[in-house]
Each structure stands twice: as C-alpha cells, then as structure tokens.
Design a protein around this motif. Structure first.
Motif, PDB file in Angstrom:
ATOM      1  N   VAL A 312       0.883  -1.173  -0.119  1.00  0.00           N
ATOM      2  CA  VAL A 312      -0.034  -0.049  -0.094  1.00  0.00           C
ATOM      3  C   VAL A 312       0.878   1.138   0.094  1.00  0.00           C
ATOM      4  O   VAL A 312       0.620   2.172  -0.655  1.00  0.00           O
ATOM      5  CB  VAL A 312      -1.012   0.248   1.113  1.00  0.00           C
ATOM      6  N   TYR A 313       1.919   1.253   0.787  1.00  0.00           N
ATOM      7  CA  TYR A 313       2.760   2.603   0.852  1.00  0.00           C
ATOM      8  C   TYR A 313       3.517   2.642  -0.488  1.00  0.00           C
ATOM      9  O   TYR A 313       3.340   3.979  -0.784  1.00  0.00           O
ATOM     10  CB  TYR A 313       3.887   2.030   2.056  1.00  0.00           C
ATOM     11  N   SER A 334       6.101  -1.843  -4.202  1.00  0.00           N
ATOM     12  CA  SER A 334       4.707  -2.335  -3.789  1.00  0.00           C
ATOM     13  C   SER A 334       4.558  -3.957  -4.470  1.00  0.00           C
ATOM     14  O   SER A 334       4.121  -4.638  -3.824  1.00  0.00           O
ATOM     15  CB  SER A 334       3.723  -1.596  -4.703  1.00  0.00           C
ATOM     16  N   LEU A 440      -5.937  -3.625  -2.354  1.00  0.00           N
ATOM     17  CA  LEU A 440      -5.839  -2.264  -2.273  1.00  0.00           C
ATOM     18  C   LEU A 440      -4.620  -1.944  -3.478  1.00  0.00           C
ATOM     19  O   LEU A 440      -4.767  -1.058  -4.229  1.00  0.00           O
ATOM     20  CB  LEU A 440      -5.873  -1.539  -1.221  1.00  0.00           C
ATOM     21  N   GLY A 441      -3.535  -2.696  -3.447  1.00  0.00           N
ATOM     22  CA  GLY A 441      -2.674  -2.431  -4.305  1.00  0.00           C
ATOM     23  C   GLY A 441      -3.110  -2.680  -5.709  1.00  0.00           C
ATOM     24  O   GLY A 441      -2.514  -1.831  -6.356  1.00  0.00           O
TER      25      GLY A 441
END
Length: 524
Positions: A312-313, A334, A440-441
C-alpha cells in the motif's frame, strides 16, 4: 554430468567481464559487441540448464561439490531447483537487453574521446560481473559461498550507480554527480549493514549445525541429529531475514531503492530491481524457510504486516511521484510486497505465485523502465510534467510504454496477472483479511499507471515534444521480445509453473505446511 554446467554458466560472464575491461581504449565498439556476445552465450547456457533440469527429479540437480576452505568446512557446492532455474533464466534473458539498451550510455564525452579513459569498457564489464555473481548466488547450496557472492555483487553495483548515473538531471552536472554519489553510498551502506548482520547469523549457523551445506543440514534435521533451540533458531532467522529484506527491499528497509533507481541509467535501474533485488526474495524461500521452518512460522504475522505496508505504501507514493523513474521504483516496492506476501502465506499457490511474480515482475519492469529510458533520453528530463502528447509524434514508443504499464498493473492477459492472482488466492486461503487489504494495491496500481500514461502520452503536444523521434531499430529489438514474453506467459504460463511447482512443494514440506482445504457445507 562430468561437465560443470553450473560453473560454466557463471564463469562465462565473469571471464567476459575481464575480457571486456581489457579491450583497448580506442575499441569501444568492440567492447560493446564482446559484452553482448558473452551475454548471449550465457543465455544459451542458461537454456541448456533449463533443458537438463528434470522438474520431477531430485530437489537439487546438476550438482557440483568441491572442497574450498576445508579448515572451516566451506565447500564450493552448487545445485539448482526449479525456482533457481527460473531466476537464472530471467537473469540471463535480461542482460542482453540491458546491454543493448545501454549501448550509448557510457560513451565518453567529446573531450575524452581521444584519451585513455575507458568508461565504455568499464560499464559493460561491470554489468557482466554482476550477472556472474547473481547467477552464482542462485546456484550456491553452501551458505558461506552464497554469502560471499551476495555481498560481492554490491561492489560492481556501487560503481554502476555512482559512476554511470542518469544524465537527465535537472540540477546540472555537479548536482547530478552529488546525487549519484549519495545514491550509491546509500545503496552500499544499507546492503552492507544487512550483510554484516547476516554474517553473524552465518557464523552462528555453523556453530549450531557444524556445516554450511544446505543438503547436509537438511539431512541432519530429517534424521533428528540436529535440533536447534527455539530461541537460537529465531535469532538466526532474523539475521538472515534482515539482510534479505534490505536486498528485496521490504518496508521500512526500502529507502535506498528510489534513490538508486532514480540516479541510475535506465538499464542499470533494470539491473537493480529486475535482477539483483530478486536475490533477496529468492533467498527468503531457500534459506529462511529451508533452514529455519519454525522461526519462519513464528515470524509470519509480522512479515505479512510488513508486506502489506510495502504494497500500500509503495503504491501510494507512486501515485504522487513527479519523476518517472522514481514512480517505477515505488511501484517495484509495492510489487516486492506482493512477492513477500506470497512467500509467507505458506500455501503452494502463494509461493508458486511469488516465484512467478519474481520472473514476471522482472520482465514487465524491464519493458516499462527501458521504454521510459528511451523517452527520457529524447527529452532530457525525468519529470512527468515535461511531457505531453507523445503518442501523436511517437506512436510506437507510446504503445510499448502502454503495454509495459498495463503489465505493471497486472492486466489480465499479461504475465504479471497470473502471478498476482496466485499470490492473492494463496493468501485468501489462509489469511482472508490480509488478502482483502492486499487487493488495494491493485486499485492503486491502475491509478498510478494510467495517470502516468495520461500525463505523458496524451493531450496537446508540447513544443519540446513535437520533433521527438519514434523508437529506432535497436530500441525495438530491446522492447519487442519483452512484450512478446509478457503476452506469451500471460496466456500460457505452464512452462514456468511446471518447473517451479515441484520446488515449491519441497519448500512447503520444509515448513511442514499443507494447503488449507476449502470448507464445503454438507448437503441436507
């Protein structure tokens, strides 16, 4: 086999590196062709390794074993499983394209053309040296031998980053040199720190097991003659995992990668993320899970959290990037999160997907980054804002850039989709909440790739773009095979899965895990 095929596969680029470095200063073109021919010959040997390998046979094949440092029980011991074969093939495949893409990246400036300065010879010799060390790292089944080349590859990479950086720097030559030096030193310090921690763990392993050989340690565990105390095993695991998490890289040990990729030439950036970094994730499978099964299961919850943060980051930071190459770097962080997630999901689907992801990420990142490098070399800028309307003046360049981007976001029909799907399926099977968050990635990947394409390739043509030439023959030779591979492996991944799956089953056996069985409600 009497012929040392694995040694030859690594020795050929090493000898080629020495020969390329020895080419006279005035024979720069000869040095380029020599490096290219050596890389192609290495690819042929890697294909022979893949053909000779029997997926249903012994775990380690084509083995070689010779005494090296007998007083300390260190042996020159090589062997490959299916995972190593796949990654050796990836390395040998990408190096010729890296060399072709960087054909003019180390040409001397006009004032040095007639001097004895030899940047071209050095550039291509260093690339071949890295190839040799990476291949040996995939082949080594002696832990100490692996450690030697795991660390040694840092030296040529340091010079490739610091000595042959990106010329498209907005701050001028002096600022570019400063940024390159900073990126190279940061890369070296981070990875040396990880290596020193690993060295302590390597020594500790020898004290406990009395051997550096993976096969001897596995046999001792199976017979019950080797039992590690729980605390000891966990400390050794942490020492190995820390080094591999730096190399991979995994959050929060990732910060060297955007600097290193941003300040490198595009071919060197591909060498970093598509080749060198794979040693870290490969080693998690071979050494962390293979040597420390109990500790691997103990650390799994924390590792899964770190992998989720990386997914996510890295994707969120990619969305906000102004620099094309740094965007690809954060996207890679990611993607490495997905690879680590698949490894520690402890399912056969997850680990097969993680291995496929290593290969497919290497090909897709190479395609995207090399086309981005061709784009940057034409405009002289890495900033996204300096582009617009490229597809109207260079449609082939824009089209290949789009395919590389779509592969990066794992579009169905392209190779990364298969691996990402397997990672998520394997994660859902054991950790459904983690699997939901990881998706979500995928959404964020679609956002940063499509926004990047929109801002650079569509819209009105900027004046500086109006005369931009399309891809040339050499550049098409680099990009077209990579795109063809992305499509082929996207619709027919069986050649890779057939090689990888037996090795994954061995790893699952090491950690004494079986796949969760689906719960089916009984019929009333």
């Amino acid at each position: 086999m009497s012929f040392p095929l694995l040694t030859a596969t690594a020795a050929l680029p090493a000898i080629g590196a020495i020969a390329t470095a020895a080419v006279p200063a005035a024979r720069r073109t000869a040095a380029k062709w020599l490096a290219l021919l050596v890389s192609l010959a290495t690819l042929v040997l890697a294909i022979v390794v893949a053909v000779r390998f029997e997926p249903g046979g012994d775990r380690y094949q084509l083995t070689e074993s010779h005494s090296w440092i007998s007083d300390f029980g260190v042996r020159y011991e090589l062997g490959v499983d299916g995972i190593a074969v796949a990654l050796i093939g990836l390395t040998a495949l990408l190096i010729p394209f890296i060399i072709l893409a960087g054909w003019h990246d180390a040409d001397p400036s006009p004032e040095h053309v007639d001097s004895r300065w030899r940047p071209t010879q050095g550039f291509f010799a260093l690339i071949l040296a890295v190839e040799a060390m990476v291949i040996l790292s995939f082949e080594a089944t002696d832990v100490f031998l692996f450690y030697v080349f795991f660390e040694a590859m840092l030296i040529p990479m340091y010079f490739l980053i610091g000595g042959f950086g990106d010329r498209a720097h907005e701050g001028g030559d002096k600022a570019a040199a400063t940024q390159r030096s900073y990126a190279a030193v940061k890369f070296l310090l981070y990875n040396l720190a990880g290596g020193l921690v690993m060295l302590a763990a390597v020594i500790g392993l020898y004290v406990v097991a009395g051997s550096f050989s993976l096969q001897e340690i596995a046999a001792a565990r199976a017979s019950g003659s080797l039992e590690m105390a729980t605390t000891t095993e966990r400390l050794l695991f942490l020492g190995f995992f820390f080094a591999f998490a730096v190399k991979a890289p995994l959050w929060p040990l990732h910060t060297w990668l955007p600097n290193a990729m941003g300040e490198s030439t595009a071919p060197v950036a591909v060498l970093i993320t598509a080749v060198v970094d794979k040693v870290g994730t490969f080693a998690m499978l071979r050494f962390c899970l293979g040597l420390f099964p109990e500790a691997s299961q103990w650390a799994t919850p924390v590792v899964l959290v770190l992998a989720l943060i990386s997914i996510v980051y890295g994707a969120l930071l990619a969305v906000g990037q102004r620099d094309i190459k740094r965007l690809v770097a954060y996207a890679s962080i990611s993607h490495f999160g997905f690879i680590v997630l698949g490894i520690f999901a402890m399912t056969s689907q997850g680990q097969s997907g993680a291995t496929l992801y290593m290969v497919n990420h290497g090909i897709s990142t190479a395609a995207l980054m090399l086309v981005a490098g061709f784009l940057i070399s034409r405009r002289g800028s890495r900033l996204i804002a300096d582009y617009g309307g490229v597809q109207k003046v260079a449609p082939v360049l824009a089209g290949t850039f789009l395919i590389g981007g779509l592969a990066t976001l794992s579009l169905p029909g392209l190779a990364p989709f298969v691996s990402e799907f397997l990672v998520l399926v394997g994660t859902f099977a054991r950790y459904p909440v983690v699997g939901v968050i990881a998706t979500l990635g995928i959404v964020l990947a679609a956002l940063y790739v499509l926004v990047l394409y929109q801002r650079t390739m569509t819209g009105p043509v900027k004046p500086e773009i109006a005369t931009m030439p399309d891809l040339k023959v050499r550049e098409l030779v680099v990009v077209a095979p990579l795109i063809a591979l992305l499509i082929f492996l996207g619709v027919f991944p069986k050649p890779l899965t057939d090689i990888v799956n037996p090795a994954v089953q061995h790893t699952m056996s090491d950690v004494q895990k079986t796949d969760p069985q689906p719960e089916v409600e009984a019929a009333k």
